[in-house]
Structures are given as C-alpha cells and as structure tokens.
Design an enzyme around this catalytic site. Structure first.
Site, short mmCIF file in Angstrom:
data_model
loop_
_atom_site.label_atom_id
_atom_site.label_comp_id
_atom_site.label_asym_id
_atom_site.label_seq_id
_atom_site.Cartn_x
_atom_site.Cartn_y
_atom_site.Cartn_z
N SER A 30 -9.90 -0.73 6.99
CA SER A 30 -9.30 -0.59 5.65
C SER A 30 -8.60 -1.81 5.10
O SER A 30 -8.21 -1.81 3.94
CB SER A 30 -8.33 0.58 5.63
OG SER A 30 -9.06 1.77 5.50
N LYS A 41 0.85 -1.20 0.00
CA LYS A 41 0.00 0.00 0.00
C LYS A 41 0.88 1.24 0.00
O LYS A 41 1.90 1.28 0.72
CB LYS A 41 -0.90 -0.02 1.25
CG LYS A 41 -1.92 1.10 1.32
CD LYS A 41 -2.78 0.96 2.59
CE LYS A 41 -3.89 2.00 2.66
NZ LYS A 41 -4.71 1.89 3.89
N SER A 73 -9.76 1.79 2.86
CA SER A 73 -8.91 2.60 2.02
C SER A 73 -7.85 1.80 1.25
O SER A 73 -7.32 2.30 0.26
CB SER A 73 -8.20 3.64 2.89
OG SER A 73 -7.32 3.02 3.81
N1 GLN Z 1 -13.04 3.98 6.21
C1 GLN Z 1 -12.50 4.39 7.47
C2 GLN Z 1 -12.10 5.84 7.36
O1 GLN Z 1 -12.38 6.42 6.39
C3 GLN Z 1 -11.35 3.53 7.84
C4 GLN Z 1 -10.11 3.87 7.11
C5 GLN Z 1 -8.95 3.02 7.50
O2 GLN Z 1 -9.09 1.98 8.13
N2 GLN Z 1 -7.77 3.52 7.17
O3 GLN Z 1 -11.51 6.40 8.22
#
Ligand code: GLN
Length: 482
Positions: free
Chosen positions: A171, A72, A147
């Site tokens: 995420s 990532k 994400s």
């Molecule tokens: N979707 C969640 C957010 O927008 C989690 C994101 C993540 O785990 N990095 O914060």
C-alpha cells in the site's frame, strides 16, 4: 519552479535561509489544494488553523523544522479525525498522537491534512474508501493505486511536500509507482505502529511518500526506532538512513528475480524496468539472476494471513467503545450485528468473513497454519537470494494505473495488483518504489515504478542504490499537468 513543487530537502534549505517562512510554505500548500484537490480528491480533511499555529512556532533548527506532512487517515493525530476511509469512524476524534506523529513533531515537522485511503487499508485503488476514490494526477480517469492512494496522489500533485502511509501488502510502494513518486516500506520492526489503526499486525509498517529518495531517508530518520509502546519495534540503534547517499555503487550486486519477469506483465513496464537494470550496469553494478521460487504462493498466503489478522483486529469495532453505533437494537448480538452491518463496507466485510473462516476450527490447520509455513518458505527464498546480491530489482506493479471502475467489481483481479509487493511484507524485509519511466497509454504518460528490495534493516544501502539511479536519470523531475 513553484514553491509546492520543492522536495523536503529543497524546502528545508529555503526555510533555513529564511527565503520562505513555515507559514508561507503551509499557505502555498493550502492554495495548491484549493486549486487542484477537487480533481484529485487526495484529502479527506484538514485543520489549517491548528497547522498554522504549529508553523508559527516551528523550530527551524530541527531536521524537518517547518515542513508540513500529509498523513494517511489511519494514523492517530490528536484532535483530528481518523476515519480509516470508513463510515464507521466518521464521528471519531483521536485523543492521542501515534508515535510516528510525536516523532515528526519532535523533528519539527507539521502534520497537515488527512489523506484518503481504502477502507481500513484494504484495497489497491482507494475505490474502497467510503468517501469516494482519489484520482491519479497523471490521468484523473485512472486510479492512484492503494490503499494509501490519497497520500501518493497529494505528493504527486504537489499538494504536499511528503506524506506518511502504511504498507501491509504494498500500500505504499504500489500507489507510489502508479503516481510516479518514491514510496518506502521500512523493515518490519523499524518503525513503531503505536497509533496506527491495525489491519494485519504481522505485516503492517508505516513509511514515507516523497518526491526524492533523500527525502525518504530524512523522514525515516525522524520516525524510526524503538518505542516501548510497540513491542514489535526493534531495540537497536538506528543508522542514519541518508549516510550512504551519493556513494557509488560500483561492484554491487543486484538480483533480478526470474519469477518477476513473467508473461502478463505490461510490455511497456517490462521494457522500462529492463532499461533501468541496464542503466544500473552502466553505473557499475553487476546484475545477477536470482530465484524466489515460492513467489506464486505469495498472494494466496497473504490473503489468508492478512484476513485472519484483520478479522481479529476489527473485532474492536463493536459499537460500544467508539465509532458507529446502530440505533434501536434489542440485545447484544443484534447490536453487534447491526452496527457492523451498517458501519463497514463490502470489502471489509468480505475480509472479516474470510479471516474468520480460515481461523475456524477444522480449517485452521488446512489454511492458516499452512499459510504460516509457506510464509517461512517465502522468507527463506529472500534469505537465499540476499546471499547472492545486495538488493533485488524488479517491477513494482505488473501494469501502470488502471481505469477507475475497471476492477472494482472483481476482487480477485484487484488482489493481483499487489503481486510483486506482497512477498516483502510476508518476509519482513525493506523495499521501495521509485520512478523509472512512463508508459504511453491512450496518449497519456503514466508513471512506471522500479521496485528495490533489500535485507532487513539495510535501509541505508537500499536508499543508496535507489539514489544512484534517481540522480542519474530524469524521471523524478517530471510532474503531472493539472
Ligand atoms: N492491496 C493489499 C490489500 O488489499 C494491500 C493493502 C495494504 O498494503 N494495506 O490488502
């Protein structure tokens, strides 16, 4: 079966038997990327020349010797971009390896390719990436989740044998569910975050995306453990995460949390998860009902704590040290303001503003302090539940992959995509998502994820329970047709 469709452990067998060389494996991945990534947009960049050099020197006696792994774009790899999905860091090149990268290399793996993501890991669909969204390999009109959507998509599309992502509120697990693969969030403190660009430091964990449960254990084994560079990493021996794989789960207790089987959840997801729970019964597990009464507060608490921490962490993007720098400004404040105005996308700005607000004097007690107290209640709910069961079993997401564009303009609706994953980060426990079936939507098969949650540092058992299901079902062998 295509070479690129192999799991990490299958590839390792072929490498060790000298049926395939590390360079051939890498070239096969690169060819697959050339063939399908314009449909998926899972990668932001790759450095084939450097990876080939590592492949030529790969030590096959190491546990991950010769295995390329996608990363990532929020984890530093020496000499490579680390954009965090943001225009802000377009010009940045990492000058050190994150600890997880150093450990992957020590285990013989080859970090290869930088995976797309929501800007600074904020989002649930990769639509907040400054470089355009990734597309779900099962239906390119739909989201991969986020994400870490790029990491999930490249593994699902056989453009990588495995990938690393980060999970702050879901995420890893949420995109793994929507792309039909395994995604694991280790316990807070199990894996060093040194070299991971911080989003919310009390929640962030790095973890693997893989095609099988065993592979998740292999990668966790390589990256886990104390690191003097991250004071939140636990100073305790790390048990072999694959040690319990294959042992039967007869007599184990699995908890079904009442609050996760609610109205509003897609009926096909509900049915698939209930069928998976029935399947566990046939494997000899005992299903018990548990309650996590503070579940309804998890999303609210998360968006206070995560934004507060993000506002502090992202203060370092000031146009002085690295990344974007606005031209022609007069004075320091204008310099900060213009740089950040130009460099960050709308969701990141929204979070910084929200986080600054909940930390500001007068509001700190009402929001931040209160959220921390409710966080403790959420953690206590899990502690109580784990007195009654060995693991919790529930859906990973309320619905299968949604259409790209559907939620992009509705942040609140987007935030709810993580309703079932966020509590695990607040509580610090470990969890994973694995495939448990498909929903038929508009004539397309869309993957459904089963979420398992376990006590802190109980990864070997979590994987054992996941593996028992995986190996007695067919879901993990399905592949999208691209
Ligand atoms: N979707 C969640 C957010 O927008 C989690 C994101 C993540 O785990 N990095 O914060």
């Amino acid at each position: 079966m295509m070479l690129v469709s192999l799991s990490v452990s299958e590839l390792r067998q072929k490498l060790v038997a000298r049926e395939v060389s590390p360079v051939e494996a890498l070239d096969a991945v690169e060819q697959r990327i050339a063939a399908v990534d314009d449909q998926v947009h899972g990668y932001l960049s790759r450095n084939l020349a450097v990876a080939r050099e590592s492949a030529q020197k790969a030590d096959l006696s190491k546990p991950l010797g010769g295995v390329p792994i996608a990363i990532k774009d929020v984890i530093n790899v020496t000499g490579e971009p680390c954009t965090c999905g943001s225009k802000f860091l377009l010009s940045y090149r990492a000058n050190y390896d994150a600890t997880v990268i150093a450990r992957l290399r020590a285990a013989g793996a080859i970090p290869f390719g930088r995976a797309n993501m929501d800007e600074f890991a904020m989002g649930s669909s990769t639509e907040n990436s400054a470089f355009g969204p990734s597309h779900n390999p099962w239906d390119p009109t739909r989201t991969t989740g986020g994400s870490s959507g790029g990491s999930a998509a490249v593994v699902a599309a056989d453009e990588a044998f495995a990938a690393l992502g980060s999970d702050t509120g879901g995420s890893i697990r949420q995109p793994a569910a929507l792309c039909g693969i395994v995604g694991m969030k280790p316990t807070y403190g199990r894996v060093s975050r040194y070299g991971l660009v911080a989003f919310a430091s009390s929640l962030d964990q790095i973890g693997p995306f893989t095609k099988t449960v065993r592979d998740a254990g292999l990668i966790l084994n390589a990256i886990a453990g104390r690191d003097p560079m991250d004071s939140t990493s636990l100073d305790q021996p790390v048990p072999d995460a694959t040690a319990l794989l294959g042992r039967d789960i007869r007599g184990m207790k699995l908890g079904m949390p009442r609050e996760y089987f609610i109205e509003g959840i897609d009926p096909q997801v509900d049915a698939a998860v209930r069928a998976a729970i029935k399947h566990y019964e046939t494997l000899g597990a005992e299903i018990v009902e548990v309650s996590l009464p503070n579940t309804e507060h998890a999303v609210g608490v998360y968006y206070i704590i995560a934004t507060a921490e993000a506002s502090a962490n992202l203060a370092r993007f000031d146009g002085v040290r690295y990344g974007h720098r606005a031209a022609d400004t007069s004075g320091l404040l204008e310099h900060y303001g213009k740089t950040r105005e130009e460099g960050f996308g709308p969701e990141v700005k929204r979070r910084i503003i929200l986080g600054t607000y909940v930390l500001s004097s007068g509001y700190y007690d009402a929001f931040y302090l209160r959220a921390q107290k409710v966080r403790t209640l959420i953690r206590n709910d899990f502690t109580a539940a784990f007195e009654k069961c060995d693991a919790i079993v529930c859906p990973t997401t309320p619905e299968p992959a949604f259409k790209l564009g559907d939620r992009a303009d509705d942040p609140l609706k987007m935030y709810l995509a993580d309703i079932f994953t966020i509590a695990a980060n607040l509580a610090g426990i470990c969890g994973l998502s694995l495939p448990c079936g498909f929903a038929d939507i508009d004539g397309r098969n869309l993957p459904i994820g089963l979420q398992l949650l376990a006590r802190p540092f109980d990864e070997p058992r979590l994987l054992q329970i996941a593996h028992a299901y995986e190996q007695s079902t067919v879901w993990h062998r399905q592949r999208p047709s691209l």
